[in-house]
Scaffold this active site. Structure first.
Site, short mmCIF file in Angstrom:
data_model
loop_
_atom_site.label_atom_id
_atom_site.label_comp_id
_atom_site.label_asym_id
_atom_site.label_seq_id
_atom_site.Cartn_x
_atom_site.Cartn_y
_atom_site.Cartn_z
CE LYS A 15 -20.44 5.82 22.14
NZ LYS A 15 -21.87 5.49 22.24
NE ARG A 86 -21.64 4.78 16.27
CZ ARG A 86 -22.02 4.51 17.51
NH1 ARG A 86 -22.95 5.21 18.09
NH2 ARG A 86 -21.46 3.53 18.17
NE ARG A 121 -19.68 -3.09 25.62
CZ ARG A 121 -19.70 -2.07 24.77
NH1 ARG A 121 -19.76 -0.83 25.21
NH2 ARG A 121 -19.62 -2.30 23.48
NE ARG A 165 -19.73 -2.17 17.84
CZ ARG A 165 -19.49 -2.16 19.15
NH1 ARG A 165 -18.87 -3.16 19.73
NH2 ARG A 165 -19.88 -1.16 19.88
P1 AMP Z 1 -23.32 2.05 20.70
O1 AMP Z 1 -24.23 1.48 21.74
O2 AMP Z 1 -23.32 3.57 20.70
O3 AMP Z 1 -21.96 1.46 20.71
O4 AMP Z 1 -23.98 1.65 19.28
C1 AMP Z 1 -24.13 0.28 18.92
C2 AMP Z 1 -24.32 0.13 17.43
O5 AMP Z 1 -25.52 0.81 17.02
C3 AMP Z 1 -23.23 0.74 16.55
O6 AMP Z 1 -22.13 -0.13 16.39
C4 AMP Z 1 -23.98 0.94 15.24
O7 AMP Z 1 -24.15 -0.29 14.57
C5 AMP Z 1 -25.35 1.38 15.73
N1 AMP Z 1 -25.42 2.85 15.87
C6 AMP Z 1 -25.52 3.57 17.04
N2 AMP Z 1 -25.60 4.87 16.79
C7 AMP Z 1 -25.53 5.02 15.44
C8 AMP Z 1 -25.54 6.14 14.56
N3 AMP Z 1 -25.60 7.39 15.05
N4 AMP Z 1 -25.47 5.89 13.24
C9 AMP Z 1 -25.42 4.66 12.74
N5 AMP Z 1 -25.39 3.54 13.50
C10 AMP Z 1 -25.44 3.72 14.85
#
Ligand code: AMP
Length: 217
Positions: A15, A86, A121, A165
């Site tokens: 993503k 999310r 990663r 996750r």
């Molecule tokens: P990402 O970089 O998008 O994979 O996000 C990393 C982490 O940030 C996720 O595993 C969540 O812990 C937190 N996170 C990111 N976006 C959200 C969201 N919209 N709502 C809640 N937690 C979020």
């Protein structure tokens, strides 16, 4: 009309990599809640420590906090929302703010592939570039191609946390896809293909959306 696009996918689906490319190509405002929260988690404050703790455990942060982070950054530019909404509560909050979503791009990748990708990663804490030691390594080991900063592994890419996750995603984020599917807004994209092929499909979907907007303007 301002275009509001959303890119979604399970952790390790690509993503962030694909969002960075779309933003570079089309110049959208890029609102990546994961990046915002990682920055917040380094803040020496009660809120920073709370976010840090949740990220380390692979849990979502409270809906109200993320919604506020996004709302205060939106303007009248076309936007790519990356990782928000999310949860269904976040999608409803966006509706309540009067922000329509025009298309949801979902990267589909099977669970086994996602778990294998987590271990490979690396990311750049300075500019947000993303690398995979397997599929997309940096030119010099451990150094960002874009800005020369040292690369790091995300705290939530440890195997146990990556698996957790994924479970959270299935439970809390898949209903968001169903929420937008009812409105006919979802485009599923096969995220198992090489990065360039996925990027080409995304570019053509977005180009089509922009052309459609131009034709009604
Ligand atoms: P990402 O970089 O998008 O994979 O996000 C990393 C982490 O940030 C996720 O595993 C969540 O812990 C937190 N996170 C990111 N976006 C959200 C969201 N919209 N709502 C809640 N937690 C979020």
């Amino acid at each position: 009309m301002t275009l509001h696009l959303l890119i979604m996918g399970p952790p390790e689906a690509g993503k962030g990599t694909q969002a960075n490319r779309l933003v570079a190509r089309f110049g959208f405002l890029h609102l990546a809640t994961g990046d915002m929260l990682r920055a917040l988690s380094r803040e020496d404050s009660p809120r920073g420590r709370q976010v840090d703790e949740l990220l380390r455990r692979g849990e979502y942060v409270p809906d109200a906090l993320v919604t506020q982070l996004v709302a205060e950054r939106m303007d009248d530019r076309d936007v790519l929302l990356d990782g928000f909404p999310r949860t269904v509560a976040q999608a409803q909050a966006l509706d309540a703010l009067g922000v329509p979503i025009h298309c949801v791009l979902v990267l589909d990748v099977p669970d086994e592939t996602l778990i294998a990708r987590a271990a490979h990663r690396l990311f750049c804490p300075n500019c947000g570039a993303i690398y995979s030691m397997a599929a997309n390594p940096p030119r010099a080991a451990g150094i960002c191609d874009v800005c020369g900063h040292g690369l790091a592994q995300r705290v939530d890419d440890a195997p146990q946390t990556a698996r957790h996750r994924l479970g959270v995603y299935h439970q809390r984020s898949e209903p968001v896809i169903a929420y937008y599917e009812q409105r006919g807004l979802v485009r599923h994209i096969d995220g198992q293909r090489p990065i360039e092929q996925v990027a080409a499909t995304l570019r053509s979907v977005v180009a089509e959306l922009l052309a459609r907007r131009a034709s009604v303007a």
